[in-house]
Design a protein around this motif. Structure first.
Motif, PDB file in Angstrom:
ATOM      1  N   SER A  40       0.845  -1.237  -0.205  1.00  0.00           N
ATOM      2  CA  SER A  40      -0.108   0.103   0.041  1.00  0.00           C
ATOM      3  C   SER A  40       0.852   1.132   0.005  1.00  0.00           C
ATOM      4  CB  SER A  40      -0.954   0.025   1.268  1.00  0.00           C
ATOM      5  OG  SER A  40      -1.541   1.257   1.334  1.00  0.00           O
ATOM      6  N   GLY A  41       0.502   2.278  -0.567  1.00  0.00           N
ATOM      7  CA  GLY A  41       1.283   3.527  -0.534  1.00  0.00           C
ATOM      8  C   GLY A  41       0.736   4.413  -1.949  1.00  0.00           C
ATOM      9  N   LYS A  42       1.208   5.485  -1.846  1.00  0.00           N
ATOM     10  CA  LYS A  42       0.671   6.475  -2.838  1.00  0.00           C
ATOM     11  C   LYS A  42       1.543   6.260  -4.250  1.00  0.00           C
ATOM     12  CE  LYS A  42       4.053  10.111  -1.622  1.00  0.00           C
ATOM     13  NZ  LYS A  42       4.799   9.567  -0.253  1.00  0.00           N
ATOM     14  N   GLY A  46       7.019   3.078  -5.109  1.00  0.00           N
ATOM     15  CA  GLY A  46       7.862   1.818  -5.154  1.00  0.00           C
ATOM     16  C   GLY A  46       7.073   0.708  -5.308  1.00  0.00           C
ATOM     17  N   LYS A  47       6.056   0.549  -5.384  1.00  0.00           N
ATOM     18  CA  LYS A  47       5.351  -0.679  -5.389  1.00  0.00           C
ATOM     19  C   LYS A  47       5.569  -1.609  -6.527  1.00  0.00           C
ATOM     20  CE  LYS A  47       1.216   0.954  -5.005  1.00  0.00           C
ATOM     21  NZ  LYS A  47       1.590   2.510  -5.075  1.00  0.00           N
ATOM     22  N   SER A  48       5.505  -1.057  -7.744  1.00  0.00           N
ATOM     23  CA  SER A  48       5.767  -1.729  -9.122  1.00  0.00           C
ATOM     24  C   SER A  48       7.256  -2.071  -9.070  1.00  0.00           C
ATOM     25  CB  SER A  48       5.204  -1.227 -10.250  1.00  0.00           C
ATOM     26  OG  SER A  48       3.816  -1.012 -10.178  1.00  0.00           O
ATOM     27  N   THR A  49       8.029  -1.206  -8.475  1.00  0.00           N
ATOM     28  CA  THR A  49       9.578  -1.388  -8.575  1.00  0.00           C
ATOM     29  C   THR A  49       9.813  -2.622  -7.580  1.00  0.00           C
ATOM     30  OG1 THR A  49       9.769   1.077  -8.858  1.00  0.00           O
ATOM     31  CG2 THR A  49      11.735  -0.265  -8.017  1.00  0.00           C
ATOM     32  N   ILE A  50       9.056  -2.821  -6.861  1.00  0.00           N
ATOM     33  CA  ILE A  50       9.523  -4.089  -5.768  1.00  0.00           C
ATOM     34  C   ILE A  50       9.322  -5.328  -6.859  1.00  0.00           C
ATOM     35  CG2 ILE A  50       8.631  -5.792  -3.901  1.00  0.00           C
ATOM     36  CD1 ILE A  50      10.065  -3.270  -2.848  1.00  0.00           C
ATOM     37  N   LEU A 165       0.516  -9.583  -8.038  1.00  0.00           N
ATOM     38  CA  LEU A 165      -0.643  -9.214  -8.853  1.00  0.00           C
ATOM     39  C   LEU A 165      -0.747  -7.514  -8.653  1.00  0.00           C
ATOM     40  CD1 LEU A 165      -3.288 -11.847  -6.868  1.00  0.00           C
ATOM     41  CD2 LEU A 165      -1.867 -12.002  -9.299  1.00  0.00           C
ATOM     42  N   ASP A 166      -0.543  -6.986  -9.844  1.00  0.00           N
ATOM     43  CA  ASP A 166      -0.436  -5.668  -9.985  1.00  0.00           C
ATOM     44  C   ASP A 166      -1.999  -5.100 -10.670  1.00  0.00           C
ATOM     45  OD1 ASP A 166      -0.026  -3.018 -10.423  1.00  0.00           O
ATOM     46  OD2 ASP A 166       2.173  -3.334 -11.131  1.00  0.00           O
ATOM     47  N   GLU A 167      -2.701  -4.481  -9.602  1.00  0.00           N
ATOM     48  CA  GLU A 167      -4.051  -4.070 -10.197  1.00  0.00           C
ATOM     49  C   GLU A 167      -4.746  -4.923 -11.006  1.00  0.00           C
ATOM     50  OE1 GLU A 167      -5.109  -1.442  -8.871  1.00  0.00           O
ATOM     51  OE2 GLU A 167      -3.639  -0.259  -8.140  1.00  0.00           O
ATOM     52  N   LEU A 193       1.567 -11.584  -3.420  1.00  0.00           N
ATOM     53  CA  LEU A 193       2.076 -10.143  -3.126  1.00  0.00           C
ATOM     54  C   LEU A 193       1.158  -9.376  -3.893  1.00  0.00           C
ATOM     55  CD1 LEU A 193       3.985  -8.503  -1.419  1.00  0.00           C
ATOM     56  CD2 LEU A 193       5.747  -8.875  -3.278  1.00  0.00           C
ATOM     57  N   ILE A 194       0.361  -8.281  -3.692  1.00  0.00           N
ATOM     58  CA  ILE A 194      -0.692  -7.605  -4.297  1.00  0.00           C
ATOM     59  C   ILE A 194      -0.563  -6.150  -4.278  1.00  0.00           C
ATOM     60  CG2 ILE A 194      -3.170  -7.194  -4.259  1.00  0.00           C
ATOM     61  CD1 ILE A 194      -3.064  -9.952  -2.559  1.00  0.00           C
ATOM     62  N   ILE A 195      -0.591  -5.533  -5.315  1.00  0.00           N
ATOM     63  CA  ILE A 195      -0.708  -3.955  -5.476  1.00  0.00           C
ATOM     64  C   ILE A 195      -2.314  -3.721  -5.978  1.00  0.00           C
ATOM     65  CG2 ILE A 195      -0.131  -2.050  -6.858  1.00  0.00           C
ATOM     66  CD1 ILE A 195       2.683  -3.365  -7.276  1.00  0.00           C
TER      67      ILE A 195
END
Length: 219
Positions: A40-42, A46-50, A165-167, A193-195
């Motif tokens: 979680s984060g704005k 760096g979420k997708s970077t992870i 899982l990215d969006e 691991l979910i965004i």
């Protein structure tokens, strides 16, 4: 299986900058086998970077990332990718006929033992509310929601145990969001691991939330 859970993914003091801008700053967390973790984060935290680091597309400036207790590097990255199902925000697929594409994936050497039978495909089509005629469409002609659900089906057919899982529910209605989230979250042996900005993931008691903005677990 009893005893201590395995840790498929472990980040240790990971930092990364792009063009002088700090994207990740000393990030550390672990994802144990079977856990469902939401990053979680704005935007820009760096979420997708992870995900890109886990898949070996980007190397951190410092710190390390372990997958199944081994550091992800050029030597191990291909083996790591074979163990992960990744769906990106665009639900990137190939081109041409949908069924032909599914059969192409099933024919790849690493997937020959997977069950890509028509019965299994039809079961998933029914669950994810897709008409059988979608198999005869060209991938380029699918709607955003159809593309997301075909990408989800592929991730399931590959029979892997770790999911990035990215969006994956951004282009479907609330009813389908719930069905998709339920499918992943109810699998005890799947590590996810979910965004997502969809609250349906956050509302589930089986998920844990790692706050990228504060580099800490949500209470």
């Amino acid at each position: 299986m009893g005893g201590q859970k395995q840790i498929p993914i472990s980040l240790k003091n990971v930092s990364l900058s792009f063009s002088g801008k700090k994207v990740l700053d000393d990030i550390s967390f672990e994802v144990k086998s079977g856990e469902k973790i939401i990053l979680s984060g704005k935007s820009g935290s760096g979420k997708s970077t992870i995900f890109n680091i886990i898949l070996g597309f980007v190397q951190p400036d410092s710190g390390e990332l372990l997958f199944d207790s081994e550091k992800i590097d050029d030597k191990h990255v291909w083996e790591v990718r074979k163990k992960i199902s990744y769906i990106d925000q665009e639900s990137s697929l190939g081109i041409g006929n949908t069924l032909d594409y599914l059969m192409f994936i099933s024919g790849l050497k690493t997937n020959l033992q997977k069950e890509f039978s028509l019965n299994r495909i039809n079961e998933l089509l029914e669950y994810f509310e897709l008409e059988n005629e979608v198999l005869n469409k060209n991938l380029e002609k699918l709607s955003g929601g159809e593309r997301q659900r075909i990408a989800i089906m592929i991730s399931i057919l590959l029979e892997r145990k770790v999911f990035l899982l990215d969006e994956v529910t951004s282009a479907v209605d609330v009813f389908l969001k719930k069905k998709i989230a339920k499918y992943y979250l109810n699998k005890d042996d799947w590590t996810c691991l979910i965004i997502s900005h969809d609250p349906i993931w956050l509302e589930n008691s089986s998920t844990k939330i790692f706050e990228m903005d504060t580099s800490s677990w949500a209470q």
